[in-house]
Design a protein around this motif. Sequence first.
Motif, PDB file in Angstrom:
ATOM      1  N   ARG A 137     -45.683  -8.747 -16.548  1.00  0.00           N
ATOM      2  CA  ARG A 137     -45.612 -10.314 -17.315  1.00  0.00           C
ATOM      3  C   ARG A 137     -45.114 -10.965 -16.430  1.00  0.00           C
ATOM      4  NH1 ARG A 137     -41.827  -8.212 -22.254  1.00  0.00           N
ATOM      5  NH2 ARG A 137     -40.931  -8.275 -20.882  1.00  0.00           N
ATOM      6  N   VAL A 138     -44.569 -11.306 -15.868  1.00  0.00           N
ATOM      7  CA  VAL A 138     -44.368 -12.295 -15.109  1.00  0.00           C
ATOM      8  C   VAL A 138     -45.844 -12.605 -14.768  1.00  0.00           C
ATOM      9  CG1 VAL A 138     -43.512 -13.265 -13.234  1.00  0.00           C
ATOM     10  CG2 VAL A 138     -41.930 -12.153 -14.706  1.00  0.00           C
ATOM     11  N   ILE A 139     -47.155 -12.004 -13.418  1.00  0.00           N
ATOM     12  CA  ILE A 139     -47.701 -12.267 -13.091  1.00  0.00           C
ATOM     13  C   ILE A 139     -48.491 -12.657 -13.890  1.00  0.00           C
ATOM     14  CG2 ILE A 139     -48.755 -10.426 -12.796  1.00  0.00           C
ATOM     15  CD1 ILE A 139     -48.724 -12.992 -10.349  1.00  0.00           C
ATOM     16  N   LEU A 140     -48.526 -11.715 -15.561  1.00  0.00           N
ATOM     17  CA  LEU A 140     -49.795 -12.378 -16.293  1.00  0.00           C
ATOM     18  C   LEU A 140     -50.084 -13.149 -16.623  1.00  0.00           C
ATOM     19  CD1 LEU A 140     -49.766  -8.878 -19.097  1.00  0.00           C
ATOM     20  CD2 LEU A 140     -51.156  -9.740 -16.880  1.00  0.00           C
ATOM     21  N   ILE A 141     -48.524 -13.585 -17.293  1.00  0.00           N
ATOM     22  CA  ILE A 141     -48.450 -15.697 -17.507  1.00  0.00           C
ATOM     23  C   ILE A 141     -49.047 -16.269 -16.401  1.00  0.00           C
ATOM     24  CG2 ILE A 141     -46.412 -17.227 -18.127  1.00  0.00           C
ATOM     25  CD1 ILE A 141     -44.778 -14.868 -18.744  1.00  0.00           C
ATOM     26  N   LYS A 142     -48.327 -16.236 -15.189  1.00  0.00           N
ATOM     27  CA  LYS A 142     -49.242 -17.206 -14.027  1.00  0.00           C
ATOM     28  C   LYS A 142     -50.059 -16.932 -13.886  1.00  0.00           C
ATOM     29  CE  LYS A 142     -48.505 -19.551 -10.742  1.00  0.00           C
ATOM     30  NZ  LYS A 142     -48.309 -21.004 -11.074  1.00  0.00           N
ATOM     31  N   LEU A 143     -51.597 -16.231 -14.517  1.00  0.00           N
ATOM     32  CA  LEU A 143     -52.880 -15.924 -14.177  1.00  0.00           C
ATOM     33  C   LEU A 143     -52.796 -16.582 -15.095  1.00  0.00           C
ATOM     34  CD1 LEU A 143     -53.532 -11.918 -13.364  1.00  0.00           C
ATOM     35  CD2 LEU A 143     -54.086 -13.838 -11.310  1.00  0.00           C
ATOM     36  N   THR A 144     -52.372 -16.424 -16.556  1.00  0.00           N
ATOM     37  CA  THR A 144     -52.976 -17.366 -17.640  1.00  0.00           C
ATOM     38  C   THR A 144     -52.940 -18.316 -17.191  1.00  0.00           C
ATOM     39  OG1 THR A 144     -51.207 -16.567 -19.208  1.00  0.00           O
ATOM     40  CG2 THR A 144     -52.979 -15.787 -19.746  1.00  0.00           C
ATOM     41  N   ASP A 145     -51.810 -19.216 -17.040  1.00  0.00           N
ATOM     42  CA  ASP A 145     -51.254 -20.384 -16.608  1.00  0.00           C
ATOM     43  C   ASP A 145     -52.510 -21.018 -15.684  1.00  0.00           C
ATOM     44  OD1 ASP A 145     -49.468 -22.667 -15.895  1.00  0.00           O
ATOM     45  OD2 ASP A 145     -49.343 -21.405 -14.188  1.00  0.00           O
ATOM     46  N   ARG A 146     -52.678 -20.595 -14.991  1.00  0.00           N
ATOM     47  CA  ARG A 146     -53.607 -20.252 -14.104  1.00  0.00           C
ATOM     48  C   ARG A 146     -55.142 -20.986 -14.339  1.00  0.00           C
ATOM     49  NH1 ARG A 146     -54.362 -21.569  -8.450  1.00  0.00           N
ATOM     50  NH2 ARG A 146     -52.115 -22.210  -8.780  1.00  0.00           N
ATOM     51  N   LEU A 147     -55.066 -20.254 -15.209  1.00  0.00           N
ATOM     52  CA  LEU A 147     -57.050 -19.879 -16.274  1.00  0.00           C
ATOM     53  C   LEU A 147     -56.686 -21.044 -16.987  1.00  0.00           C
ATOM     54  CD1 LEU A 147     -59.190 -19.347 -17.046  1.00  0.00           C
ATOM     55  CD2 LEU A 147     -58.001 -17.281 -18.861  1.00  0.00           C
ATOM     56  N   HIS A 148     -55.609 -21.832 -17.903  1.00  0.00           N
ATOM     57  CA  HIS A 148     -55.538 -22.805 -18.433  1.00  0.00           C
ATOM     58  C   HIS A 148     -56.020 -24.331 -17.150  1.00  0.00           C
ATOM     59  CE1 HIS A 148     -54.652 -26.246 -20.911  1.00  0.00           C
ATOM     60  NE2 HIS A 148     -55.664 -25.753 -21.460  1.00  0.00           N
ATOM     61  N   ASN A 149     -55.040 -24.132 -16.596  1.00  0.00           N
ATOM     62  CA  ASN A 149     -54.920 -25.014 -15.165  1.00  0.00           C
ATOM     63  C   ASN A 149     -56.079 -25.282 -14.407  1.00  0.00           C
ATOM     64  OD1 ASN A 149     -52.351 -25.970 -15.830  1.00  0.00           O
ATOM     65  ND2 ASN A 149     -51.731 -24.568 -13.988  1.00  0.00           N
ATOM     66  N   MET A 150     -56.917 -24.201 -14.476  1.00  0.00           N
ATOM     67  CA  MET A 150     -58.226 -24.355 -13.914  1.00  0.00           C
ATOM     68  C   MET A 150     -59.701 -25.296 -14.527  1.00  0.00           C
ATOM     69  SD  MET A 150     -58.426 -23.193 -10.782  1.00  0.00           S
ATOM     70  CE  MET A 150     -60.103 -23.644 -10.983  1.00  0.00           C
ATOM     71  N   ARG A 151     -59.247 -24.399 -16.662  1.00  0.00           N
ATOM     72  CA  ARG A 151     -60.672 -25.245 -17.142  1.00  0.00           C
ATOM     73  C   ARG A 151     -59.883 -26.089 -17.380  1.00  0.00           C
ATOM     74  NH1 ARG A 151     -58.879 -20.951 -22.501  1.00  0.00           N
ATOM     75  NH2 ARG A 151     -60.545 -19.075 -21.655  1.00  0.00           N
ATOM     76  N   THR A 152     -58.964 -27.480 -17.006  1.00  0.00           N
ATOM     77  CA  THR A 152     -58.810 -28.679 -17.238  1.00  0.00           C
ATOM     78  C   THR A 152     -58.391 -29.195 -15.819  1.00  0.00           C
ATOM     79  OG1 THR A 152     -56.213 -28.131 -17.035  1.00  0.00           O
ATOM     80  CG2 THR A 152     -56.803 -28.124 -19.421  1.00  0.00           C
ATOM     81  N   LEU A 153     -59.067 -28.558 -14.926  1.00  0.00           N
ATOM     82  CA  LEU A 153     -59.144 -28.822 -13.523  1.00  0.00           C
ATOM     83  C   LEU A 153     -59.273 -30.561 -13.301  1.00  0.00           C
ATOM     84  CD1 LEU A 153     -57.207 -28.608 -10.559  1.00  0.00           C
ATOM     85  CD2 LEU A 153     -59.566 -27.498 -10.238  1.00  0.00           C
ATOM     86  N   GLY A 154     -60.972 -30.623 -13.641  1.00  0.00           N
ATOM     87  CA  GLY A 154     -61.676 -31.936 -13.570  1.00  0.00           C
ATOM     88  C   GLY A 154     -60.687 -33.301 -13.721  1.00  0.00           C
TER      89      GLY A 154
END
Length: 716
Positions: A137-154
């Motif tokens: 679950r640690v990496i699942l949280i990290k992956l979704t954290d990264r996904l949201h950060n990528m969505r707002t990376l602009g």
Amino acid sequence: MTVDKPRFLISDLCSFLGSYLSAEQIREVYRAYLFGAEAHEGQWRKSGEPYIHHPIAVARLLAEMRMDYKCIMAALLHDVIEDTATARDQLAAVFDEEIADLVDGVSKLTQIDFRSREEAQAANFRKMMLAMTKDIRVILIKLTDRLHNMRTLGVMVPATCRRVSRETLEIYAPIANRLGLYGIRVELDDLSFAHYWPWRHRVLERAVSRARGARTELMKNVETALRERLEQEGITGTVAGRCKHIYSIYRKMRDKNRSFSEVADVFAFRVVVDKVDTCYRVLGLVHNLYKPVPGRFKDYIAIPKSNGYQSLHTVLMGPQGLPIEVQIRTEDMQHIADSGIAAHWMYKSDHDDGGNPQTLAADWLQNLLEMQRGYGDSVEFLEHVKIDLFPDEVYVFTPRGRILVLPKGATVVDFAYAIHSDVGNTCVAARIERHLVPLRTVLHNGQTVEIINSPEAAPNPAWLKFVVTGKARANVRAYLKNLQRQEAEALGQRLLDGELKGFGLDWQHLPQERLQAYLSASNLTSAAQLLVDIGLGNRMPALVARRLAADGGDELAEKVQPGQEAGRPHRFPIKGTEGIMVNFPRCCRPIPGDGIVGLFSPGKGIVVHRQECGNLGDFQSQGDKWLDVEWAAEPGVDFSTGIRIEVNNRRGTLATVAAAIAELGSNIENVQSSEKDGMSAALDFLITVHDRQHLAQIIRRLRAIPPVMRIFRIPR
């Protein structure tokens, strides 16, 4: 890539959680939200939103994967340790140890930074892998954290966008793919592509849009035809058309050096039915509806991908000669394709055939743990985990029909270690399709491999030249590291004993209080560590002996010269059986009878050179590394040396020379020939001899052969 901006309301999250969590669990989630909102009070993201919007968005992504309520709580709290004054112990007191461990694990993963030195980045990656093996679950949280950060990376500056995008493409997207998180992997790929190569992304996006617009009606007709054919046969299922994602198209164009117009399967259709039998029925129907393209069918149901993905893939020649891909799978397979390892929380399989994502992910994580133990070098560990993250897969079978998925180029040894570490450590040969093959044989799809083991066998250092999986390499290195330590300890004791004799002492009867005092002063934990350091060349035995002989201080050490007894220097005897801690370099290839000197090489032990070796000049100024050595009275092995034989270029000369060498009990390890002119040639032999006397006998015998003109030892 534009993504619809979601709402960041805790009420929306709790409403969604009501579809699968109990009221009590939702209250706990809300309590975690209140704690996080208070901790992040006054903090804002660069996009201008309150910081708490980010944890809520991450929690929503995990809720869509049907994660358990503690994982949702940890997602809401995942930045409080890193970005606020909250401590881990405080989380454990307010919630529990499980949630505190999850949040702490995610916090430790935030340090991966491609701007740092390679070693630091690799060490942080290793830390991430270790956290991942403790709780997925640690990496699942990290992956979704990264996904949201990528969505707002602009909102970030271009340099940051490129750095984060590269990191995502190289690490996070492959991990998502390895864990079967298809949806997350695709979005991470496309968002990273858009930020890393914005111009290329825009060009491809326009091309895909034009192709889609020009063929919209055509694609609707194909979708309608597929749906009608299912209805005619009484099959219940859903049909959906889609475009391949842009990064997938780009990668295919780049890797296969094709233009956009040459990428065949830009458009694809997914057919989802109720059970496996129906999948194969639908396959027959679509092959009757449109002609299949030869060689473009893949059965991932019978042989799942390494991340648990299952589906039938076929490419058809559609209307107007348009190639289309059709994927056929069950609803359960669709769940796994979308959520991978996370499907464990939202979907339970009625049977475990070893091919579900939980089992495959657990196997991969177990391999990571073994690699953690086997690697001392974090950079090398990172490189070999990347090999496992980007496999071109090969599917092979055990004799009992079990399917193993290995990277392309994997060998028999990789296969043996994939079964079990003990099988790999003791393998001696193998049979492929009942035929004996060497261990370095590269495996191909569909082969059945049987490993032959021997209890007395052990890993061979030569395996490192051809194994490709991280697990195999880690196990071989771990064995060699342990072997090296044992041999270094034995060599260290011999070296130190030889020096102690000059002081009338020996290792076995050394006063323990004197030894313990030296160990404490040198920050060593044990006597074995001291001996290993000496054997590896990290400590000079003469200096250690001097300190140990100085009873209570250095006064005696100054008066008594190390390694001397009645004015005679002690020489270390070389037997040739010392193992990997005594090395004989190729630059001079010493053999018994040669005058020799020893040099300490840190981490390698003793390197023995001939006294006339030209490379010794490089060490003239490093007298502290020199060691007095001599050949033992009876060396225990044969030694390799080289000779060059200049001969008249006649037919059969090489065979005559080789036979003469073999007659005198020498083994030929290698031979190379080169033509000097039209009439003569030079033959370079690498042979084994007992000593200089044995070599002299061989040279005398060879000189008696008529075509031989000249013989001399190489290197000179």
